[in-house]
Write a protein that holds these residues in place. Structure first.
Motif, PDB file in Angstrom:
ATOM      1  N   HIS A 131       0.955  -1.229   0.064  1.00 15.27           N
ATOM      2  CA  HIS A 131      -0.017   0.158  -0.120  1.00 15.27           C
ATOM      3  C   HIS A 131       0.981   1.454  -0.023  1.00 15.27           C
ATOM      4  N   GLU A 132       2.264   1.254   0.912  1.00 11.03           N
ATOM      5  CA  GLU A 132       2.704   2.393   0.661  1.00 11.03           C
ATOM      6  C   GLU A 132       4.338   2.080   1.221  1.00 11.03           C
ATOM      7  N   PRO A 133       5.078   1.727   0.221  1.00  9.63           N
ATOM      8  CA  PRO A 133       6.543   1.336   0.381  1.00  9.63           C
ATOM      9  C   PRO A 133       7.179   2.385   1.129  1.00  9.63           C
ATOM     10  N   ALA A 134       6.796   3.769   0.843  1.00  9.61           N
ATOM     11  CA  ALA A 134       7.595   4.476   1.696  1.00  9.61           C
ATOM     12  C   ALA A 134       7.511   4.626   3.117  1.00  9.61           C
ATOM     13  N   TYR A 135       6.474   4.213   3.710  1.00 11.44           N
ATOM     14  CA  TYR A 135       6.095   4.206   4.957  1.00 11.44           C
ATOM     15  C   TYR A 135       6.821   3.194   5.945  1.00 11.44           C
ATOM     16  N   ALA A 136       7.600   2.132   5.017  1.00 15.54           N
ATOM     17  CA  ALA A 136       8.506   1.093   5.604  1.00 15.54           C
ATOM     18  C   ALA A 136       9.463   1.841   6.616  1.00 15.54           C
ATOM     19  N   GLN A 137      10.252   2.842   6.130  1.00 13.39           N
ATOM     20  CA  GLN A 137      11.228   3.353   6.914  1.00 13.39           C
ATOM     21  C   GLN A 137      10.713   4.093   8.128  1.00 13.39           C
ATOM     22  N   GLN A 138       9.599   4.781   7.907  1.00 12.10           N
ATOM     23  CA  GLN A 138       9.113   5.475   9.038  1.00 12.10           C
ATOM     24  C   GLN A 138       8.488   4.407  10.164  1.00 12.10           C
ATOM     25  N   TRP A 139       8.058   3.239   9.735  1.00 17.08           N
ATOM     26  CA  TRP A 139       7.661   2.168  10.681  1.00 17.08           C
ATOM     27  C   TRP A 139       8.961   1.617  11.500  1.00 17.08           C
ATOM     28  N   ARG A 140      10.004   1.450  10.832  1.00 22.23           N
ATOM     29  CA  ARG A 140      11.117   1.103  11.354  1.00 22.23           C
ATOM     30  C   ARG A 140      11.848   2.030  12.344  1.00 22.23           C
ATOM     31  N   ASP A 141      11.797   3.454  11.974  1.00 16.93           N
ATOM     32  CA  ASP A 141      12.107   4.312  12.838  1.00 16.93           C
ATOM     33  C   ASP A 141      11.255   4.641  14.228  1.00 16.93           C
ATOM     34  N   GLU A 145       9.539  -0.314  21.159  1.00 16.39           N
ATOM     35  CA  GLU A 145       8.537  -0.373  22.015  1.00 16.39           C
ATOM     36  C   GLU A 145       7.100   0.074  21.418  1.00 16.39           C
ATOM     37  N   PHE A 146       7.130   1.039  20.352  1.00 11.61           N
ATOM     38  CA  PHE A 146       5.917   1.455  19.819  1.00 11.61           C
ATOM     39  C   PHE A 146       5.524   0.359  18.861  1.00 11.61           C
ATOM     40  N   GLN A 147       6.270  -0.094  18.298  1.00 14.62           N
ATOM     41  CA  GLN A 147       5.930  -1.426  17.197  1.00 14.62           C
ATOM     42  C   GLN A 147       5.499  -2.439  17.763  1.00 14.62           C
ATOM     43  N   HIS A 148       6.058  -2.871  19.223  1.00 12.71           N
ATOM     44  CA  HIS A 148       5.232  -3.775  20.017  1.00 12.71           C
ATOM     45  C   HIS A 148       3.886  -3.599  20.442  1.00 12.71           C
ATOM     46  N   LYS A 149       3.702  -2.431  20.614  1.00 10.48           N
ATOM     47  CA  LYS A 149       2.427  -1.861  21.304  1.00 10.48           C
ATOM     48  C   LYS A 149       1.595  -1.911  20.144  1.00 10.48           C
ATOM     49  N   MET A 150       1.721  -1.458  18.887  1.00  7.76           N
ATOM     50  CA  MET A 150       0.889  -1.543  17.791  1.00  7.76           C
ATOM     51  C   MET A 150       0.540  -2.933  17.436  1.00  7.76           C
TER      52      MET A 150
END
Length: 214
Positions: A131-141, A145-150
């Motif tokens: 859907h939005e490949p450019a968002y991949a870097q933002q997700w990694r950044d 802790e935030f990723q696990h919560k989401m």
């Protein structure tokens, strides 16, 4: 779904194209009272190397739908493509009525939940890539802790397609309407223009008689 033979699109490429170009689907299964329960959500269609077709998606953890899928894995996923009203003015005679043209895909599926955090993370990265490949870097950044919560707030799933119906309703059986219908749709809304393009793709204009007085 009701499927007159003239509208039955048996080419799997048509169904796959529709699911990929119109990924916002309706996932339907039974709740604990035996009533239909519907979730509207994007699903990514993926053809595996072995030919298996799967639909990938996720829902919010508070949504009880994943529990229903866990208890009763068989479900139906539907996709609706372009659709539009068709005026009887496209016919050369007056003894006609309006109709509605549309393209739709219905899939009977078997659900498998994706619960393990790393598997959910891999699923999300695959959906981000779609859907939005450019968002991949933002997700990694965003940090672990935030990723696990989401990730804890969603339930992923893979829907294995066991059966599929693809309905392409474009007045195929009314050849005398095709030229005028294409002209009307070609100058209309985005959905109507999409239907005109599908008429061309399916060869409905190849032998259409010219529209008289249009």
């Amino acid at each position: 779904m009701y499927m007159p033979p003239q509208f039955n699109a048996k080419d799997p490429a048509i169904a796959l194209d529709l699911m990929r170009s119109h990924p916002f689907a309706s996932l339907i299964s039974n709740d604990d009272d035996g009533l239909p329960f519907v979730t509207h959500l994007p699903l990514v269609a993926e053809r595996r190397a072995d030919g298996e077709l799967v639909l990938l998606g996720h829902c919010a953890k508070p949504n009880p739908h994943w529990r229903y899928l866990q208890a009763r894995p068989q479900a139906v996923a539907t996709f609706l493509g372009p659709h539009a009203y068709l005026s009887p003015s496209v016919y050369p005679d007056l003894a006609r009525v309006p109709t509605w043209n549309y393209l739709a895909v219905h899939c009977t599926v078997e659900a498998r939940l994706i619960e393990e955090p790393m598997a959910k993370d891999a699923l999300l990265k695959k959906l981000i890539g779609e859907h939005e490949p450019a968002y991949a870097q933002q997700w990694r950044d965003l940090g672990e802790e935030f990723q696990h919560k989401m990730l804890a707030g969603i339930m992923g799933f893979e829907l294995q397609v066991r059966a599929l119906q693809c309905k392409v309703k474009l007045n195929q059986h009314r050849r005398e309407s095709h030229a005028a219908m294409h002209a009307v749709y070609g100058a209309g809304t985005s959905d109507e223009k999409a239907l005109a393009a599908w008429m061309e793709r399916l060869g409905l204009m190849a032998d259409a008689p010219a529209a008289e007085g249009r």
